[in-house]
Scaffold this active site. Sequence first.
Site, PDB file in Angstrom:
ATOM      1  NE  ARG A 176      34.543  60.632   1.891  1.00  0.00           N
ATOM      2  CZ  ARG A 176      35.610  59.599   1.876  1.00  0.00           C
ATOM      3  NH1 ARG A 176      35.221  58.521   1.278  1.00  0.00           N
ATOM      4  NH2 ARG A 176      36.653  60.088   2.185  1.00  0.00           N
ATOM      5  CD  GLU A 375      52.172  52.008  16.731  1.00  0.00           C
ATOM      6  OE1 GLU A 375      52.033  52.306  18.180  1.00  0.00           O
ATOM      7  OE2 GLU A 375      51.317  52.580  15.862  1.00  0.00           O
ATOM      8  CG  HIS A 378      54.311  55.627  20.299  1.00  0.00           C
ATOM      9  ND1 HIS A 378      53.850  57.189  20.439  1.00  0.00           N
ATOM     10  CD2 HIS A 378      53.416  55.299  19.197  1.00  0.00           C
ATOM     11  CE1 HIS A 378      53.314  57.481  19.415  1.00  0.00           C
ATOM     12  NE2 HIS A 378      52.766  56.471  18.821  1.00  0.00           N
ATOM     13  CD1 TRP A 476      34.536  66.850   4.904  1.00  0.00           C
ATOM     14  CD2 TRP A 476      35.743  67.094   6.722  1.00  0.00           C
ATOM     15  NE1 TRP A 476      35.422  66.014   4.915  1.00  0.00           N
ATOM     16  CE2 TRP A 476      36.143  65.978   5.984  1.00  0.00           C
ATOM     17  CE3 TRP A 476      36.225  67.340   8.132  1.00  0.00           C
ATOM     18  CZ2 TRP A 476      37.156  65.186   6.611  1.00  0.00           C
ATOM     19  CZ3 TRP A 476      37.313  66.574   8.516  1.00  0.00           C
ATOM     20  CH2 TRP A 476      37.770  65.585   7.750  1.00  0.00           C
ATOM     21  CG  HIS A 504      42.008  59.496  14.208  1.00  0.00           C
ATOM     22  ND1 HIS A 504      41.995  58.619  12.994  1.00  0.00           N
ATOM     23  CD2 HIS A 504      43.126  59.231  15.022  1.00  0.00           C
ATOM     24  CE1 HIS A 504      43.282  58.170  12.973  1.00  0.00           C
ATOM     25  NE2 HIS A 504      43.921  58.301  14.401  1.00  0.00           N
TER      26      HIS A 504
HETATM   27 ZN   LIG Z   1      51.388  57.093  17.266  1.00  0.00          ZN
END
Ligand SMILES: [Zn+2]
Length: 666
Positions: A176, A375, A378, A476, A504
């Site tokens: 962090r 995957e 997808h 947070w 992300h």
């Molecule tokens: Zn995915």
Amino acid sequence: MRTLSNLLAVPLLLVLLLGCCHASGSTNETAARQWFEQFNSDLAVQRNLAVEAGWNYAVNITDENSRKRVEAELKLTEFLKLKRTEMQQFAWRNFTDKNLTRLFSKSDDIGTSVANATMQELYSSVKTRLATFYNTAKVKDPRSGEMVPLEPNIVAAMADPDVSQLVKRDFWVGWRDESGKKMKNDYEEFVRLGNAMIREAGYANLAEYWQSWYEPTSDFEQTMEKLWTEFKPYYSLLHAYVRSKLRPHFGSEIFPLTNHLPAHILGNMWAQSWANVDHLTMPYPESWTVDITKEMLRKGWNSTTMFRVSEEFFASLGLGNMTDKFWAKTVMDRLPNVEMNCHASAWDFYTNEGDFRVKQCTSVTLPYLATTHHEMGHIQYFMQYEKQPVPFRDGANPGFHEAVGDTIELAVMTPEHLVKIGLLNSTIDSNEYYVNYMFLMALKKLAFIPFGYLIDKWRWSVFKGEVTPQQYNSAWWKLRCDLQGISSPVPRSEDDFDPGAKYHVPGNTPYIRYFVSHFLQFQFYEALCNKSGHTGPLYKCDFYQSKEAGDALKKMLSAGSSKHWEDTLEELTGTREVSAAPLIRYFGPLFDFLTEANKNSSEPLTWSSECPGDDWYTSTTAPPSTTAPPPQTTTSGSSGRLAGATWLQLSMAALLGALLSTLLTR
Ligand SMILES: [Zn+2]
């Protein structure tokens, strides 16, 4: 009394009315269809060029590939802007053909690309800096003093049961310090710019824009909150049980009186999966002795075997094999002698010739078997909606895309199916055995749910300005403590920026899709089990070889985003809502077990909604962390600008996925 503003109001109203309803665009739907047809084939070409360039860069990171990638991305942005302007010749919102309106509406959505070139450049540059902090962060290994990256070193240390909790705590803090902490000013700048840009597209802020992908028919945030509220009592059962097992192992002194779980001992840097503490928490350790990873290795499995097993499952449902191009071009293993991005992802190349690929650095392990199925889900979605116009080549909503492979995974991981594919010799038909099985699934899937929720819950309030930069970290932690029930191992302050320590957030990738998909996948699974004629407990269902299940899945996937997702969901499941009910049914026997087990433990079912106070940290015997380094100056600080080739190379990471169907793992 007529005031000046009253006097101005009438003409202003007239202007607004004329502006709004004057038919400045044509409603000639035949002409619109012709325009769209040309646009659609040009769009496929433009997207293909950008995806090709993105792929070439991802599998071979060089300055040249980086430059080509930026060029292709800018070309696509220019194309989208030009076409969006051209579209304005049509009053497409007023078309009688609602399918045509939907196609135009989706083509009109180009996000922050609407903004001018100066803003684009500033935005790219700040996103590049954020991504660079994350991607280049290294942490001092407290054992060797060496500087090590997150992957594979730190991830492996956090997962390793033989690494002490003190070392884990130092890694937790060090990661962090070296990632999130350096990003705070840039993140503030990113929010300001992103909001300004998306306002030009007609949205109040980025939160409203991100939520628009779900075409919400009621308040989206309320819908998500309702799901969480419904699920939370079940999460609490797991939380209390895991706490009862970990407390004696790690010692009470590291557990705060607020009943939070310390974030650094759960086997994962973000405590988003607890699968790595299975050996410490398994309900009946003596009833689960099979190590699937060992079994895969013993049988000589390699990455191709894993992809073939996944393909075979889909094929058994009648969904068709992977294309020749898929097998020729997919990258399953880390390529030798090049720098490549190993984050598993699935790619649609927008040809009409079956060009779909996965990029993954597979290791022969049980978690990678799950990733492979994820995957491949997808890829199947890409294959099934290939014939749709490009604006409909997408998931019914983003959660759908994430749920397909996971649904298949639920069937593949059943002990019955593992026997069929030779990874188990036999199943044991005992209650203990299946409670263990469900518990393993729970550590992975149920433990994730509050984390899947809170990332975007935090970002929505940041984008909306409800949380100010001075409150970024405390807001947070309020969510981490309250929803997830975890606490930091050391005090946190606004000098820290812990959201930035998760890929992300600096990567600007929306996250609520994974929360949604964790409910949807059980809805899909239950529906497909019913179609297949399964009877008995849901957790035992393997709809392998069921053509009925296959037909229903195929129908849903091939619709792409051509219809509102509620219609698509209703067709498969009979309900129009994302629901926790099938998940609760699946885990029913485990919840019964946890309820009983928790009665016999002294652990309460709840934890404080507030984080432990600073006084708890000062009163605990744990020594202060030794790895927090002094603030460092960097060449790419918040006001610094990167030069020439470096900027081009780094901006790849930041741009990746902005406009393309490149789907990442959570
Ligand atoms: Zn995915």
